[in-house]
Every structure is written in structure tokens, then in C-alpha cells.
Write an enzyme that holds these catalytic residues in place. Structure first.
Site, PDB file in Angstrom:
ATOM      1  CD1 TRP A 175      -2.028  -2.230   1.955  1.00  0.00           C
ATOM      2  CD2 TRP A 175      -2.859  -1.492   0.006  1.00  0.00           C
ATOM      3  NE1 TRP A 175      -2.961  -3.132   1.511  1.00  0.00           N
ATOM      4  CE2 TRP A 175      -3.482  -2.719   0.330  1.00  0.00           C
ATOM      5  CE3 TRP A 175      -3.216  -0.850  -1.178  1.00  0.00           C
ATOM      6  CZ2 TRP A 175      -4.448  -3.308  -0.497  1.00  0.00           C
ATOM      7  CZ3 TRP A 175      -4.175  -1.427  -2.006  1.00  0.00           C
ATOM      8  CH2 TRP A 175      -4.776  -2.642  -1.653  1.00  0.00           C
ATOM      9  CG  ASP A 200      -3.367   3.661   4.009  1.00  0.00           C
ATOM     10  OD1 ASP A 200      -4.442   3.458   4.606  1.00  0.00           O
ATOM     11  OD2 ASP A 200      -3.029   3.046   2.972  1.00  0.00           O
ATOM     12  CE  LYS A 230      -8.840  -3.496   3.510  1.00  0.00           C
ATOM     13  NZ  LYS A 230      -7.814  -2.569   3.090  1.00  0.00           N
TER      14      LYS A 230
END
Ligand code: PLP
Length: 362
Positions: free
Chosen positions: A104, A173, A197
Site C-alpha cells: 500500500w 494511511d 477494514k
């Protein structure tokens, strides 16, 4: 088990608190006496206004945010944020620092590079296959921002604390660990979290942004790509992802009123993760892939002695109502995602199964 549900260890979309799902089911056809579903009412109605305002207020309370921050709801997932940060904050002849701790982070870096923005990767854990979080990083004092991925969903690593950046704003993030514990906001300029998530369904990304950063947003960006469009209109310049915001509001209410806040949540998460890591450390059939100082509270990644055994393990676990244990397709192996909503009983149930599997196959 209630409603014949399984223990769901999926990485995302992932488990949500059962009381939240039940409340959604209960109110789905007639939201607050409106005679309409939450998916049918106007986003300009008082009903929805209350929902989004409550979601904002609960976010602020849970994280002790002061007036310097906006809470926004956006679309495009965490992946759109990768592009928006450099687009909105990084001017010509300026540079930003990035730390690369896995897939990511790499994607965030790539989106800055596509725009030909000047960035510097000041640290990376690629040398040991992203199995750890780098320490002792020297950041550039003149960087406009520092970008990190606080929890690496695929590799199972997590920053224990945000790095010291000497006042340079950190953009984080937090897709897979947002609200798993209290956050030290000291240098935080922006947080973003794809909801699917740890806090809601897919289709909405929660963003916290410090107001001073918004002064950097260029006037000539397309409307929907500017953070200011969202901050000026309480995330309702256009139709927001209403159902997603509603679900987040209920999850945050659950966090505040049922769990009792983020300190409590952290205690529970620490306990769940410790059970699994202690179990790995007590034998050598299951091996955790993250280095001990960098282990994630949310995504526990591990290997078995062979890929055949991993396949068999995942298949038999699924048959035993332990779902979602397959590692990310890019890395293989196994992964147990144990988010906030993972019930405490899920982890001992998994460990019992693992012990039995090891006895038969070890
Ligand atoms: C899942 C994930 C993403 C991607 O999120 P999308 O909402 O699918 O764009 C980004 N970062 C992290 C840390 C993730 O876990």
C-alpha cells in the site's frame, strides 16, 4: 452460533459488530419513523444530516480531536487518497517524504510519481521482504509532508507509534487499524481509512484533515478532487455514500457506548493479538512472518511448513466455520485479520483448531 454466522477473519471487507448489523436489519425498512429505508431517504433530509453529524462528532470524541481538524467522508477508497495527497498538498519545487513498508505504501508512492511530483523514499523495509517497520529515520526538515502506512494489511506489520518528524505533518494511511487504539495526533496532518477494514462497509473513506493543510489546495483542481470541496460542504457537495456513513455512525456508537472507547478497544485488541502471537512463539509449526517488534494487532500473518499444508489448513478451517484465513494473493501463506469487531471467542476457537490441525499434520 447466532444467525449461523461464522468466525470471519477476512482482511476486508471484514467483520462488523453483530449489534450494528442487527440494528441495521431492524431499522432497514423504516428509518427512525420516516417510512423509508436509510438507502431511500434524501441526503438533504434532517434524518441524514443527523447521521453524518453524529458520525463526525463521535469520530472527534473518540480521538479527542480539537477544532483544527475536519472529518470528511469521501469515495474512491484509500486508493484515491494516494493520488489526492500529492495533488492537493505538494506544489512545484516542493518535496514530500515517503516510507515504504509494503504494497500500500508502494502504491501511494506510485501515485505521486505518476503526477511527476517530487518525493523522496526516506526509508524502506523491502530489504527483509517488508517484515518490519524501519526505525531511526531521518526526515527532511523541508518536506511538505511525511507519508506512512500505519498498518500493513498484507505483510502484518504495524507502527508501534508514529515517527518523530520535527513538526512536518504526517499523512497516514490507517485503513486497516483506524480506531483500533488511541492516536497521538501531535504531528498528524491527515488520516485516511477505507472503511471496509475496521469501521464499516466498502464504498466510503473516512478522512481527517488538519485545516492548515487545506490552504495548500490549488484552486484549479477538479471539484471532486479537492479536499476543500468536502470540508466546505460537510462532505455533501454531491450525494455522499449514505449507507456507508450510516454504518460507520453505528460502529462508532458501538465503540463509544458498548466497548467504552479506544483505550478499552486497545486492551481488547492487545489481548486477542497476544494470544495468537504467544501461540506461534510456543512452537514451530506455525511461524509468524512479521518481526516481533513490528507485529500488527489487526492482521496476523503466518506460514505453515509447506504450501500444501497451508491449502489444507485453509480448507479445513473453512469447513470448521473459521473463514477468510488465506493470505493476500500477492504473498500467499495465511492471515487472520482480527479487527475490532472480531469477537473475543474467535481467537481461542482458531487456536484450538490450529492445535488439532498440528497434531494431525505436524
Ligand atoms: C485495503 C487497503 C487499501 C486499499 O483500500 P481501497 O479502499 O480498496 O482503495 C489501502 N491501504 C491499506 C493499508 C489497505 O489495507
Amino acid at each position: 452460533m447466532k444467525h449461523d454466522r461464522i468466525f470471519n477473519f477476512n482482511a476486508g471487507p471484514a467483520v462488523l459488530p453483530l449489534p450494528v448489523l442487527e440494528e441495521i436489519q431492524e431499522s432497514f425498512l423504516n428509518f427512525k419513523g420516516s417510512g423509508m429505508s436509510i438507502t431511500e431517504i434524501s441526503h438533504r433530509s434532517k434524518w441524514f444530516d443527523d447521521v453524518i453529524n453524529e458520525a463526525v462528532e463521535r469520530t472527534k470524541r473518540l480521538l479527542n480531536l480539537d477544532d483544527r481538524y475536519h472529518v470528511l467522508f469521501m469515495q474512491g477508497g484509500a486508493s484515491l487518497q494516494f493520488a489526492l495527497m500529492p495533488m492537493n498538498f505538494l506544489g512545484d519545487n516542493q518535496s514530500a517524504d515517503y516510507v515504504n513498508t509494503g504494497t500500500w505504501s508502494s502504491k501511494a508512492i506510485k501515485e505521486a510519481e505518476i503526477q511527476k511530483k517530487k518525493i523522496q523514499v526516506v526509508a524502506s523495509s523491502e530489504d527483509r521482504n517488508f517484515s518490519y517497520i524501519p526505525g531511526n529515520i531521518s526526515f527532511n526538515r523541508d518536506a511538505v509532508y511525511v507519508h506512512i502506512t500505519s498498518n500493513n494489511t498484507i505483510k502484518g506489520t504495524q507502527w508501534a507509534a508514529f515517527p518523530e518528524t520535527s513538526g512536518v505533518p504526517i499523512l497516514v494511511d490507517m485503513s486497516s487499524d483506524f480506531m483500533c487504539r488511541p492516536i497521538d495526533m501531535k504531528n498528524v496532518g491527515l488520516i485516511y481509512a477505507g472503511a471496509q477494514k475496521n469501521i464499516g462497509p466498502a464504498g466510503v473513506c473516512l478522512v481527517i484533515v488538519r485545516k492548515d493543510l487545506l490552504e495548500r489546495v490549488p484552486k484549479n483542481l477538479p471539484t471532486m478532487l479537492k479536499y476543500t470541496t468536502y470540508s466546505e460542504k460537510n462532505s455533501m457537495y454531491n450525494t455522499p455514500p449514505c449507507f456507508g456513513v450510516y454504518t460507520i455512525q453505528l460502529v462508532l456508537k458501538w465503540l463509544e457506548e458498548t466497548v467504552g472507547g479506544l483505550n478499552k478497544m486497545k486492551e481488547i485488541n492487545d489481548r486477542k493479538a497476544k494470544l495468537l502471537y504467544d501461540f506461534f512463539d510456543s512452537g514451530d509449526f506455525y511461524k509468524g512472518t512479521a518481526e516481533p517488534g513490528s507485529r500488527s494487532l489487526m492482521n496476523v500473518t503466518f506460514r505453515l511448513p509447506s504450501e500444501e499444508l497451508e491449502k489444507k489448513f485453509i480448507a479445513e478451517a473453512t469447513a470448521n466455520k473459521l473463514g477468510g484465513l488465506k493470505g493476500h494473493r500477492s504473498v500467499g501463506g495465511c492471515r487472520a485479520s482480527i479487527y475490532n469487531a472480531t469477537p473475543a471467542e474467535a481467537v481461542p476457537a482458531l487456536i484450538d483448531f490450529m492445535k488439532t490441525f498440528e497434531k494431525k499434520n505436524g
